[in-house]
Write a protein that holds these residues in place. Structure first.
Motif, PDB file in Angstrom:
ATOM      1  N   GLY A 204       0.618  -1.064   0.318  1.00  0.00           N
ATOM      2  CA  GLY A 204       0.043   0.243   0.100  1.00  0.00           C
ATOM      3  C   GLY A 204       0.815   0.930  -0.430  1.00  0.00           C
ATOM      4  N   ASP A 205       1.983   0.837  -0.095  1.00  0.00           N
ATOM      5  CA  ASP A 205       3.090   2.134  -0.100  1.00  0.00           C
ATOM      6  C   ASP A 205       3.233   2.930  -1.351  1.00  0.00           C
ATOM      7  OD1 ASP A 205       3.380   2.466   2.684  1.00  0.00           O
ATOM      8  OD2 ASP A 205       5.067   0.509   2.118  1.00  0.00           O
ATOM      9  N   TRP A 206       3.100   2.280  -2.450  1.00  0.00           N
ATOM     10  CA  TRP A 206       3.282   2.926  -3.937  1.00  0.00           C
ATOM     11  C   TRP A 206       2.471   2.759  -4.972  1.00  0.00           C
ATOM     12  CZ3 TRP A 206       8.271  -0.005  -5.353  1.00  0.00           C
ATOM     13  CH2 TRP A 206       9.798   0.035  -4.595  1.00  0.00           C
ATOM     14  N   VAL A 207       1.734   3.606  -5.316  1.00  0.00           N
ATOM     15  CA  VAL A 207       0.841   3.771  -6.464  1.00  0.00           C
ATOM     16  C   VAL A 207       1.859   4.058  -8.147  1.00  0.00           C
ATOM     17  CG1 VAL A 207      -1.404   5.356  -7.089  1.00  0.00           C
ATOM     18  CG2 VAL A 207      -0.847   4.882  -4.588  1.00  0.00           C
ATOM     19  N   ALA A 208       1.092   3.021  -8.782  1.00  0.00           N
ATOM     20  CA  ALA A 208       0.892   3.364 -10.186  1.00  0.00           C
ATOM     21  C   ALA A 208       0.094   3.388 -11.102  1.00  0.00           C
ATOM     22  CB  ALA A 208       1.542   1.575 -10.616  1.00  0.00           C
ATOM     23  N   LEU A 209       0.041   4.653 -11.212  1.00  0.00           N
ATOM     24  CA  LEU A 209      -0.697   5.387 -12.656  1.00  0.00           C
ATOM     25  C   LEU A 209       0.334   6.174 -13.887  1.00  0.00           C
ATOM     26  CD1 LEU A 209      -0.173   8.138 -10.102  1.00  0.00           C
ATOM     27  CD2 LEU A 209      -2.464   7.828 -10.535  1.00  0.00           C
ATOM     28  N   GLY A 210      -0.950   5.306 -14.969  1.00  0.00           N
ATOM     29  CA  GLY A 210      -0.976   5.129 -16.473  1.00  0.00           C
ATOM     30  C   GLY A 210      -1.879   6.024 -17.023  1.00  0.00           C
ATOM     31  N   VAL A 211      -0.485   6.478 -17.826  1.00  0.00           N
ATOM     32  CA  VAL A 211      -1.940   7.134 -19.200  1.00  0.00           C
ATOM     33  C   VAL A 211      -1.156   6.586 -20.546  1.00  0.00           C
ATOM     34  CG1 VAL A 211      -1.928   9.742 -19.437  1.00  0.00           C
ATOM     35  CG2 VAL A 211      -0.995   8.939 -17.856  1.00  0.00           C
ATOM     36  N   SER A 212      -2.302   6.446 -21.033  1.00  0.00           N
ATOM     37  CA  SER A 212      -2.307   5.943 -22.188  1.00  0.00           C
ATOM     38  C   SER A 212      -2.065   6.723 -23.323  1.00  0.00           C
ATOM     39  CB  SER A 212      -3.987   4.953 -22.923  1.00  0.00           C
ATOM     40  OG  SER A 212      -5.137   5.442 -22.634  1.00  0.00           O
ATOM     41  N   GLY A 213      -2.503   7.722 -23.153  1.00  0.00           N
ATOM     42  CA  GLY A 213      -2.312   8.488 -24.689  1.00  0.00           C
ATOM     43  C   GLY A 213      -1.174   8.824 -24.572  1.00  0.00           C
ATOM     44  N   LEU A 214      -0.511   9.306 -23.252  1.00  0.00           N
ATOM     45  CA  LEU A 214       1.334   9.791 -23.249  1.00  0.00           C
ATOM     46  C   LEU A 214       2.311   7.841 -23.226  1.00  0.00           C
ATOM     47  CD1 LEU A 214       1.083  12.014 -21.502  1.00  0.00           C
ATOM     48  CD2 LEU A 214       0.627  12.947 -23.753  1.00  0.00           C
ATOM     49  N   GLY A 215       1.433   7.293 -23.420  1.00  0.00           N
ATOM     50  CA  GLY A 215       2.390   5.649 -23.259  1.00  0.00           C
ATOM     51  C   GLY A 215       3.024   6.148 -21.945  1.00  0.00           C
ATOM     52  N   GLN A 216       2.841   6.266 -21.063  1.00  0.00           N
ATOM     53  CA  GLN A 216       3.343   6.918 -19.349  1.00  0.00           C
ATOM     54  C   GLN A 216       2.581   5.809 -18.599  1.00  0.00           C
ATOM     55  OE1 GLN A 216       2.691  10.911 -18.205  1.00  0.00           O
ATOM     56  NE2 GLN A 216       4.887  11.044 -18.081  1.00  0.00           N
ATOM     57  N   ILE A 217       4.098   5.569 -17.736  1.00  0.00           N
ATOM     58  CA  ILE A 217       3.326   5.035 -16.344  1.00  0.00           C
ATOM     59  C   ILE A 217       4.737   5.813 -15.189  1.00  0.00           C
ATOM     60  CG2 ILE A 217       5.127   3.040 -17.084  1.00  0.00           C
ATOM     61  CD1 ILE A 217       3.777   1.322 -15.401  1.00  0.00           C
ATOM     62  N   VAL A 218       3.645   6.035 -14.726  1.00  0.00           N
ATOM     63  CA  VAL A 218       4.103   7.191 -12.789  1.00  0.00           C
ATOM     64  C   VAL A 218       3.846   5.387 -11.645  1.00  0.00           C
ATOM     65  CG1 VAL A 218       4.338   8.497 -11.711  1.00  0.00           C
ATOM     66  CG2 VAL A 218       3.691   9.086 -13.597  1.00  0.00           C
ATOM     67  N   VAL A 219       5.322   6.030 -10.725  1.00  0.00           N
ATOM     68  CA  VAL A 219       4.913   4.993  -9.738  1.00  0.00           C
ATOM     69  C   VAL A 219       5.315   5.636  -8.861  1.00  0.00           C
ATOM     70  CG1 VAL A 219       5.696   3.362  -7.847  1.00  0.00           C
ATOM     71  CG2 VAL A 219       5.640   2.603 -10.673  1.00  0.00           C
ATOM     72  N   TRP A 220       4.462   6.393  -8.361  1.00  0.00           N
ATOM     73  CA  TRP A 220       4.834   7.134  -6.901  1.00  0.00           C
ATOM     74  C   TRP A 220       4.486   6.738  -5.193  1.00  0.00           C
ATOM     75  CZ3 TRP A 220       5.583  12.959  -6.334  1.00  0.00           C
ATOM     76  CH2 TRP A 220       5.600  12.599  -5.995  1.00  0.00           C
ATOM     77  N   THR A 226       7.638  10.795  -3.045  1.00  0.00           N
ATOM     78  CA  THR A 226       8.779  11.253  -4.575  1.00  0.00           C
ATOM     79  C   THR A 226       8.412   9.627  -5.772  1.00  0.00           C
ATOM     80  OG1 THR A 226       9.605   9.064  -3.334  1.00  0.00           O
ATOM     81  CG2 THR A 226      10.517  11.310  -2.653  1.00  0.00           C
ATOM     82  N   HIS A 227       8.934  10.674  -7.117  1.00  0.00           N
ATOM     83  CA  HIS A 227       8.269   9.167  -7.564  1.00  0.00           C
ATOM     84  C   HIS A 227       9.578   8.325  -7.596  1.00  0.00           C
ATOM     85  CE1 HIS A 227       6.973  12.910 -10.383  1.00  0.00           C
ATOM     86  NE2 HIS A 227       6.126  12.007 -10.399  1.00  0.00           N
ATOM     87  N   ILE A 228       9.175   6.578  -7.562  1.00  0.00           N
ATOM     88  CA  ILE A 228       9.481   5.629  -7.493  1.00  0.00           C
ATOM     89  C   ILE A 228      10.536   4.915 -10.078  1.00  0.00           C
ATOM     90  CG2 ILE A 228      10.049   3.013  -7.330  1.00  0.00           C
ATOM     91  CD1 ILE A 228      10.235   5.161  -4.595  1.00  0.00           C
ATOM     92  N   LEU A 229       8.971   6.112 -10.284  1.00  0.00           N
ATOM     93  CA  LEU A 229       9.925   5.703 -11.805  1.00  0.00           C
ATOM     94  C   LEU A 229       8.717   6.132 -12.241  1.00  0.00           C
ATOM     95  CD1 LEU A 229      10.663   3.485 -13.834  1.00  0.00           C
ATOM     96  CD2 LEU A 229       8.620   1.860 -13.433  1.00  0.00           C
ATOM     97  N   LYS A 230       9.133   6.783 -13.646  1.00  0.00           N
ATOM     98  CA  LYS A 230       8.552   7.473 -14.641  1.00  0.00           C
ATOM     99  C   LYS A 230       9.378   7.642 -15.762  1.00  0.00           C
ATOM    100  CE  LYS A 230       7.610  12.090 -15.434  1.00  0.00           C
ATOM    101  NZ  LYS A 230       6.833  13.364 -15.243  1.00  0.00           N
ATOM    102  N   GLN A 231       7.711   6.552 -16.954  1.00  0.00           N
ATOM    103  CA  GLN A 231       8.818   5.500 -18.107  1.00  0.00           C
ATOM    104  C   GLN A 231       7.538   6.001 -19.009  1.00  0.00           C
ATOM    105  OE1 GLN A 231      11.037   3.761 -19.373  1.00  0.00           O
ATOM    106  NE2 GLN A 231      11.803   4.947 -17.683  1.00  0.00           N
ATOM    107  N   GLN A 232       8.020   6.314 -20.262  1.00  0.00           N
ATOM    108  CA  GLN A 232       6.675   7.198 -21.412  1.00  0.00           C
ATOM    109  C   GLN A 232       7.380   6.600 -22.446  1.00  0.00           C
ATOM    110  OE1 GLN A 232       5.900  10.686 -21.366  1.00  0.00           O
ATOM    111  NE2 GLN A 232       5.017  11.306 -23.083  1.00  0.00           N
ATOM    112  N   GLY A 233       6.884   5.867 -23.031  1.00  0.00           N
ATOM    113  CA  GLY A 233       6.515   6.126 -24.648  1.00  0.00           C
ATOM    114  C   GLY A 233       6.590   6.571 -25.775  1.00  0.00           C
ATOM    115  N   HIS A 234       6.695   6.624 -26.955  1.00  0.00           N
ATOM    116  CA  HIS A 234       6.204   7.489 -27.468  1.00  0.00           C
ATOM    117  C   HIS A 234       5.100   7.876 -27.725  1.00  0.00           C
ATOM    118  CE1 HIS A 234      10.175   7.406 -29.584  1.00  0.00           C
ATOM    119  NE2 HIS A 234      10.221   6.061 -29.589  1.00  0.00           N
TER     120      HIS A 234
END
Length: 504
Positions: A204-220, A226-234
């Motif tokens: 329950g400490d990390w929250v993952a969020l996806g933005v399909s329009g940007l191909g983006q994933i953020v782990v908060w 703080t950001h644990i992971l931030k990735q974005q495709g094309h």
């Protein structure tokens, strides 16, 4: 198939209870259904109404059958169950056999059994069935300080009683639902686009969020913010891709004008170049792997340093030209790019950044070019939509050394790793191999049957026929040169044995 539950509309959310005995699901009709995985005497299909919009999430609590629901227009509701866990009564004789012949004397039920059935009916009338009542209803828009919000996704962790709700504005909320009331933990905006999916990890400490329009994933990590992971495709289609010589990296280019470098070990993108202002049409590594050469429809060819990660050279033509393909020689000194609108090939010195030659001769858009992979060789091949493949000597001669006719428009060329052979793919689904020295045809692979639907040369040209025409838009030799792989306008990727001209 264990169970089938009827629903009059599309189901948008579903959730199990903590003991796996109940199931709740919501649909586009703004109704929540609570049903039993096994048959209960005091539970049928319990329907919860009262929502004024589509329910995007429904969740059981960790130790009882109380519910939380989240609707599309951003309302959080808490529903109280009328029964405790131990109050549910499992029905008996779930699969009682019916008499095969109602008129048979052997199947007549005695009066005592009729009396028992009457008692069951009377007991059923007195049974108190499971129901739900709304405990509270809260508008989440007050936390965003916005009107007319649209909730797009939600997740709930029953063990920690933490809920995440994401919105179309790119915002998300983290709520603490412990106790009779809820409290806001955190609110943040991660994008200008819609957050389409959410998830909470097991602790329950990390929250993952996806933005399909940007191909983006953020782990908060919400406790330390703080950001644990931030990735974005094309943002749109990925157009071109290339491996580094050592196989540790991948470089990709897309319709969004971005060039991304990916690690093949971690599968993460660790660098993004945004210098191009239009679609990226070609990417290639130098033989040393220290630089990336890219071309774009914005009229530039750019060189990026793999050590300092910067654009250290920008190559242009005398007139504005849209470049459709790019290649670099084995020494890393000569860079060539094909024009989509000018039908010319442009040759630069990478070290000096100056335009050396303009090679003309094609009568259609140039779709693919490649230097020989043999060390010290300046041989260059190109193909176009003019049904020819041309062989050039980039240093000794500015005119085409040889022009080889094709039966159809060319789509891609590739040199064998030893430089002794090259292959060209054409629009009719063929892959033809030529000797690089004698320029004689050595092999021909007819791949149209492997690609599915194709277009015959005698077919009339119209929209329906063009949609069925499949062909290889990219081909590549294996490192040992014995096999060739092709893919393109088809759902199949084909691997062929060059000598046998057969599919493996």
């Amino acid at each position: 198939m264990e169970r089938v539950y009827p629903c009059s509309n599309k189901i948008v959310c579903i959730c199990w209870s903590h003991d796996s005995r109940l199931l709740c699901y919501g649909s586009n009709d703004m109704t929540i259904h609570v049903v039993g995985f096994v048959k209960f005497e005091n539970l049928r299909d319990c329907q919860i109404g009262g929502h004024t919009n589509i329910v995007i999430g429904s969740y059981f609590q960790s130790n009882n059958y109380d519910l939380f629901t989240v609707t599309r227009h951003g309302f959080l509701s808490m529903w109280s169950c009328s029964m405790k866990v131990e109050d549910l009564i499992v029905a008996k004789n779930l699969f009682k056999r019916k008499p095969e012949n109602p008129d048979s004397e052997d199947d007549v039920v005695p009066d005592e059994e009729n009396n028992e059935d009457m008692e069951k009916i009377a007991k059923k009338k007195r049974t108190r069935f499971l129901t739900y009542s709304r405990k509270s209803k809260t508008s989440l828009s007050k936390y965003l300080k916005k009107e007319n919000v649209t909730a797009t996704s939600s997740s709930y962790k029953p063990e920690t009683r933490v809920m995440v709700v994401a919105f179309g504005s790119g915002d998300f909320l983290i709520l603490d639902l412990s106790g009779d009331d809820h409290h806001l933990i955190h609110v943040l905006n991660i994008s200008h686009s819609t957050v389409t999916s959410t998830c909470i990890n097991s602790s329950g400490d990390w929250v993952a969020l996806g933005v399909s329009g940007l191909g983006q994933i953020v782990v908060w990590e919400w406790q330390s913010e703080t950001h644990i992971l931030k990735q974005q495709g094309h943002f749109n289609s990925m157009k071109v891709i290339s491996y580094s010589p050592d196989g540790l990296y991948l470089v990709t280019g897309g319709d969004d004008g971005k060039v991304k470098i990916w690690s093949t070990e971690s599968s993460f993108c660790f660098m993004t170049f945004e210098e191009h202002k239009a679609e990226v049409t070609g990417v290639v590594f130098t033989q040393s792997g220290k630089a990336i050469i890219t071309c774009s429809l914005d009229g530039t060819v750019r060189a990026f340093d793999m050590i300092r990660y910067r654009n250290f050279k920008t190559l242009t033509s005398l007139k504005a030209t849209q470049f459709s393909c790019v290649t670099v020689d084995s020494s890393g000194e000569l860079v060539a790019a094909g024009g989509q609108d000018s039908h010319n090939i442009y040759l630069w010195s990478l070290q000096r950044g100056s335009l050396l030659e303009i090679l003309g001769g094609h009568e259609g858009p140039i779709v693919s070019i490649q230097f020989s992979l043999r060390l010290g060789s300046s041989k260059l091949i190109s193909t176009s939509w003019d049904k020819t493949v041309k062989v050039w000597d980039a240093i000794a001669n500015t005119t085409a050394k040889e022009t080889l006719p094709l039966f159809s428009d060319g789509t891609c060329v590739a040199f064998k790793p030893d430089g002794e052979q090259f292959a060209v793919a054409t629009m009719n689904g063929h892959i033809t191999m030529f000797n690089a020295d004698t320029l004689r045809q050595e092999y021909c692979i007819e791949g149209k049957n492997d690609l599915g639907a194709w277009q015959e040369d005698t077919d009339k040209v119209h929209a329906n026929v063009n949609l069925k025409a499949n062909y290889f838009s990219t081909i590549s030799y294996s490192p040992n040169g014995e096999y060739i792989i092709g893919g393109g306008k088809s759902k199949y990727v084909c691997i062929y044995s060059v000598k046998d001209e057969l599919t493996n």
